[in-house]
Design an enzyme around this catalytic site. Structure first.
Site, PDB file in Angstrom:
ATOM      1  N   ALA A 467      25.584   3.777  -1.250  1.00 12.28           N
ATOM      2  CA  ALA A 467      25.121   2.918  -0.161  1.00 12.28           C
ATOM      3  C   ALA A 467      25.207   1.469  -0.617  1.00 12.28           C
ATOM      4  O   ALA A 467      25.059   1.176  -1.808  1.00 12.28           O
ATOM      5  CB  ALA A 467      23.684   3.277   0.174  1.00 12.28           C
ATOM      6  N   GLY A 512      25.635   7.661  -2.425  1.00  7.36           N
ATOM      7  CA  GLY A 512      26.098   8.090  -1.100  1.00  7.36           C
ATOM      8  C   GLY A 512      27.550   8.540  -1.113  1.00  7.36           C
ATOM      9  O   GLY A 512      27.958   9.362  -0.287  1.00  7.36           O
ATOM     10  N   GLU A 515      27.401  11.992  -2.146  1.00  5.89           N
ATOM     11  CA  GLU A 515      26.791  12.774  -1.056  1.00  5.89           C
ATOM     12  C   GLU A 515      27.809  13.032   0.062  1.00  5.89           C
ATOM     13  O   GLU A 515      27.854  14.109   0.646  1.00  5.89           O
ATOM     14  CB  GLU A 515      25.546  12.036  -0.533  1.00  5.89           C
ATOM     15  N   GLU A 535      20.727   6.743  -8.072  1.00  4.06           N
ATOM     16  CA  GLU A 535      19.633   6.104  -7.329  1.00  4.06           C
ATOM     17  C   GLU A 535      18.382   5.910  -8.174  1.00  4.06           C
ATOM     18  O   GLU A 535      17.620   4.959  -7.985  1.00  4.06           O
ATOM     19  CB  GLU A 535      19.282   6.929  -6.072  1.00  4.06           C
TER      20      GLU A 535
END
Ligand code: COA
Length: 661
Positions: A467, A512, A515, A535
């Site tokens: 992200a 992300g 993911e 993260e």
């Protein structure tokens, strides 16, 4: 102009001759088969009878064995056999002087209109023709063993062969139920043996130069190129002595090969392969073939282009010299060698620039002239005709179009669609704009029937570094939860997408990014890729499905390890515990993704969807619900046109064409 062929004479009743006589009789011609003794002829007829019986049992010939065989007469008198023949096919021993002697007799004793074909795999047609007074009516007709089953015939023009002779011979081969390729110049080895010789020589050099071992070469040939057998496996199977002799003849006639003595060593040691019980592999006993064990993972190391670049170069030369068309060369590879694709199709797939790169590398290293890239390949690179990736190579890929959005690039290459994450300066970090664009594009592609498989990859050195952290500043906990939901929604859309999606991980695949990759059906990684859920280093946890998908993919323990430490792991390590499906060299990544995608794209979209949902819903509910769903979808598929097509294609021994209906 036309020539009515009523009677065919086949000279020589050996392996090839008796098969050719059988083909001619099946096609309805009167056949006279000639050899030097009654015993040989009787033996040939027995074999024909046995073979026809088999074909009849399988429904592949309609007439009875007796009717077909009644068309064949045998004789030891060559002159008598050719006296009223309209077409003669000679299939005697591969010795030039012997063939010339026989052709002279045939020429003197057959009617003036008769076409004389020689079934040779290596001898010069022109020199055989010069023994006759009708060189315009002499032609090469190269059948493959066994003629009754092998679908291809190479038709070779001698220097003086007329167009009419080519046309009639071509028509006749087609009446025999064969597909044909025309070789316009009488070059040694014609198409198939030249290509094969190049592939063999390359494989051999790869091993002697230490690039890969025999098993790695064979595994790459089988799994990466889809060849029916490994190169060394095929040599063993067919006989190393045979290949050695064929190559000798080619070399004597000016075919340039360098390097490799592996075949010579085996030949000298009398280790001919299956027939002697030992060749490149060892067999339980002489004559007993057992497929050598070729582990699939052994195909990961070698770039398959090393195996076929030289054959592509050879083929390019043939096209440039007007020896054969690219379509015929590719057809010869598919039908004569059993390759799933022709060499030019491989070239377009791998990229002409990459082919040239490999050739230049070896040329520079070794100085072997046959590795000098053919001017045709160089010209194609200069003109940007690089193959599939540029929309044009040896073939055109008309539907290639690209659309640039603000954060992604969409490339349509039917039946595939590529999505390139395109914020390379930010390592393709995911922001809300990218989420929106991805979502829109996915919706659009889902409805496009011509797109069967999607591939997501990144521009630059990352697949996606997660992200976009710059957007995190000032977010309230509530807004952060919404952001997490938005990401999750996109990845759920990917997860339950109705078409397969492949993630091609070209570099950093973090947060992300990982993911997103985990929501895809498959992950193919470059060996440069690094994966992780970092993260934790920001005082966070994965927020787009990472805690759930990672633990499901690699188990709780490993998932915790990655999430708690926030460490990045190299692709190879990720492969060890199943986080990625495959690791390939960086240069090969997109080709490998394309190859894999194209393989899946041939399947029925309905079956793929049914398989995906059965697997996914089963895993997330319980085995009983999963089984019930599986049975229901299995049953439902029986109502589809694709199922009918699949079964029909199987019975007709052809490739199915699935429509998703
Ligand atoms: N969000 C926003 N920007 C990012 C980013 C992210 N997730 N990841 C990388 N970038 C930016 C960097 O800030 C840098 O921008 P700059 O040139 O303006 O400084 C640029 O991309 C290149 O990254 P850089 O860090 O210089 O490259 P590197 O090779 O030294 O390191 C990484 C690469 C991936 C190890 C490092 O960028 C990184 O740790 N990124 C964050 C990964 C992360 O924590 N993801 C989870 C987010 S929830």
């Amino acid at each position: 102009m036309s020539l009515e062929i009523k009677k065919i004479a086949v000279i020589g009743a050996g392996t090839m001759g008796h098969g050719i006589a059988e083909l001619a009789a099946i096609a309805g011609y009167k056949v006279s088969i000639v050899d030097i003794s009654d015993e040989i002829l009787q033996n040939a007829l027995n074999k024909i009878q046995w073979s026809l019986g088999k074909l009849y049992e399988k429904g592949q010939v309609k007439e009875s064995v007796e009717i077909i065989i009644s068309r064949i007469s045998k004789t030891i008198n060559l002159i008598e056999a050719v006296r009223d023949a309209d077409f003669v096919i000679e299939a005697i021993i591969e010795k030039l002087e012997e063939k010339r002697r026989v052709f002279q007799i045939i020429d003197e004793n057959s009617p003036p209109h008769t076409i004389l074909a020689t079934n040779t795999s290596s001898l010069p047609i022109t020199e055989i023709a010069s023994a006759t007074r009708r060189p315009d009516k002499v032609i090469g007709m190269h059948f493959f063993n066994p003629p009754v089953l092998m679908p291809l015939v190479e038709i070779i023009r001698g220097k003086d062969t007329s167009d009419f002779t080519v046309q009639i011979t071509n028509e006749l081969a087609k009446k025999f139920g064969k597909q044909t390729v025309i070789v316009n110049k009488d070059i040694p080895g014609f198409i198939v043996n030249r290509i094969l010789a190049r592939v063999f020589n390359s494989a051999c050099n790869i091993v002697t130069e230490g690039k890969a071992d025999i098993i790695e070469v064979d595994s790459t040939a089988r799994y990466k190129l889809g060849f029916p057998m490994g190169i060394f496996e095929l040599a063993d199977y067919s006989g190393i002595d045979i290949f050695y002799y064929v190559l000798q003849v080619l070399v004597e006639r000016g075919f340039k090969v360098h390097g490799c003595n592996l075949f010579l060593e085996k030949f000298k040691a009398g280790e001919y392969g299956v027939k002697t019980g030992k060749g490149f592999y060892t067999y339980p006993s002489p004559g007993k073939f057992v497929k050598p064990e070729l582990p699939k993972e052994k195909s990961e190391k070698l770039n398959p282009l090393y195996i076929i670049a030289l054959a592509i170069n050879e083929a390019a030369w043939m096209v440039r010299e007007g020896i054969a068309s690219k379509e015929d060369i590719d057809k010869a590879c598919r039908l004569g060698l059993g390759y799933p694709k022709g060499v030019f199709e491989y070239a377009d797939e791998f990229g002409i620039d990459n082919v040239v790169k490999i050739l230049e590398e070896i040329k520079k290293e070794k100085g072997w002239e046959e590795y000098s890239p053919d001017p045709l390949l160089i010209q194609m690179v200069n003109e940007g005709r690089l193959g599939i990736k540029s929309g044009k190579g040896f073939y055109e890929y008309g539907k290639f179009e690209e659309r640039k959005l603000s954060t992604i690039i969409l490339r349509i290459e039917e039946p595939l669609a590529w999505i390139f994450l395109n914020r390379p300066e930010r390592l393709n970090a995911l922001n809300l704009e990218m989420v929106k664009e991805l979502s829109q594009v996915l919706d659009e592609l889902e409805l496009n029937e011509r797109i069967r498989v999607l591939i997501i990859t990144g521009m630059g050195r990352a697949f996606c570094a997660g992200a976009d952290v710059t957007g995190f500043q000032g977010l309230t906990p509530f807004l952060a939860a919404i952001l997490s939901r938005r990401f999750q929604e996109l990845f759920n859309k990917i997860d339950f997408y109705t078409k397969p999606i492949i993630a091609a991980l070209n570099g950093y695949t973090l947060g992300g990014g990982l993911e997103m990759a985990m929501a895809c059906d498959f992950r193919i990684a470059s060996e440069q890729a690094e994966l992780g859920q970092p993260e934790i280093n920001l005082g966070l946890i994965p927020g787009a499905g990472g805690t759930q998908r990672l633990s499901r993919l690699i188990g709780e323990g490993k998932a915790k390890e990655l999430i708690y430490t926030g460490e990045r792991i190299p692709a190879k390590e990720a492969l060890n515990f199943g986080l990625v499906n495959k690791v390939v060299s960086h240069d090969e990544l997109l080709n490998e993704a394309r190859r894999f995608a194209l393989k899946i794209a041939e399947k029925s979209p309905l079956s793929l969807l049914a398989a995906k949902y059965s697997i996914k819903f089963g895993l997330e509910s319980n085995i009983w619900s999963g089984m019930a769903l599986e049975s229901s979808l299995f049953g439902l598929l029986f109502s589809t046109e694709d199922f009918i097509e699949g079964v029909s294609a199987f019975l007709e021994k052809r490739k199915p064409k699935f429509k998703g209906k």
